[in-house]
Design a protein around this motif. Sequence first.
Motif, short mmCIF file in Angstrom:
data_model
loop_
_atom_site.label_atom_id
_atom_site.label_comp_id
_atom_site.label_asym_id
_atom_site.label_seq_id
_atom_site.Cartn_x
_atom_site.Cartn_y
_atom_site.Cartn_z
N LEU A 114 -21.66 -10.12 -0.41
CA LEU A 114 -22.39 -11.37 -0.64
C LEU A 114 -21.90 -12.49 0.28
O LEU A 114 -22.70 -13.28 0.79
N ILE A 115 -20.60 -12.54 0.53
CA ILE A 115 -20.06 -13.57 1.43
C ILE A 115 -20.56 -13.34 2.86
O ILE A 115 -20.87 -14.30 3.57
N ALA A 116 -20.67 -12.09 3.26
CA ALA A 116 -21.19 -11.79 4.60
C ALA A 116 -22.64 -12.24 4.72
O ALA A 116 -23.05 -12.79 5.74
N HIS A 143 -21.49 -8.95 -10.81
CA HIS A 143 -21.07 -8.67 -9.43
C HIS A 143 -19.97 -9.63 -8.96
O HIS A 143 -18.96 -9.19 -8.40
N ILE A 144 -20.17 -10.90 -9.16
CA ILE A 144 -19.19 -11.88 -8.68
C ILE A 144 -17.87 -11.74 -9.43
O ILE A 144 -16.80 -11.75 -8.83
N TRP A 192 -14.31 -10.73 -7.81
CA TRP A 192 -13.15 -11.61 -8.00
C TRP A 192 -11.97 -10.81 -8.57
O TRP A 192 -10.85 -10.93 -8.08
N ALA A 193 -12.24 -9.99 -9.57
CA ALA A 193 -11.18 -9.18 -10.19
C ALA A 193 -10.58 -8.21 -9.17
O ALA A 193 -9.36 -8.03 -9.11
N ARG A 205 -6.07 -6.77 -5.41
CA ARG A 205 -5.56 -6.55 -4.05
C ARG A 205 -4.46 -7.55 -3.73
O ARG A 205 -3.44 -7.19 -3.14
N ALA A 206 -4.65 -8.80 -4.11
CA ALA A 206 -3.64 -9.82 -3.85
C ALA A 206 -2.35 -9.51 -4.61
O ALA A 206 -1.24 -9.64 -4.06
N ALA A 207 -2.46 -9.09 -5.86
CA ALA A 207 -1.28 -8.74 -6.65
C ALA A 207 -0.54 -7.57 -6.03
O ALA A 207 0.70 -7.56 -5.98
#
Length: 49
Positions: free
Chosen positions: A3-5, A28-29, A33-34, A39-41
């Motif tokens: 969606l960002i793309a 979806h959003i 986000w989850a 991935r960040a964790a």
Amino acid sequence: MDLIAIQQLLGHAWIATTMKYVHVTGTHIEDAWAAGQQRAAARLEGLRR
């Protein structure tokens, strides 16, 4: 396609504008986000070791 793309491709400043043109499922959003949080964790956990 992400969606960002699509937002960047269309040149929209706000994701809400893009969502008017792209039908996105209700979760979806939140799912994206989850997944990003997981991935960040994982990256931070790798730095701790």
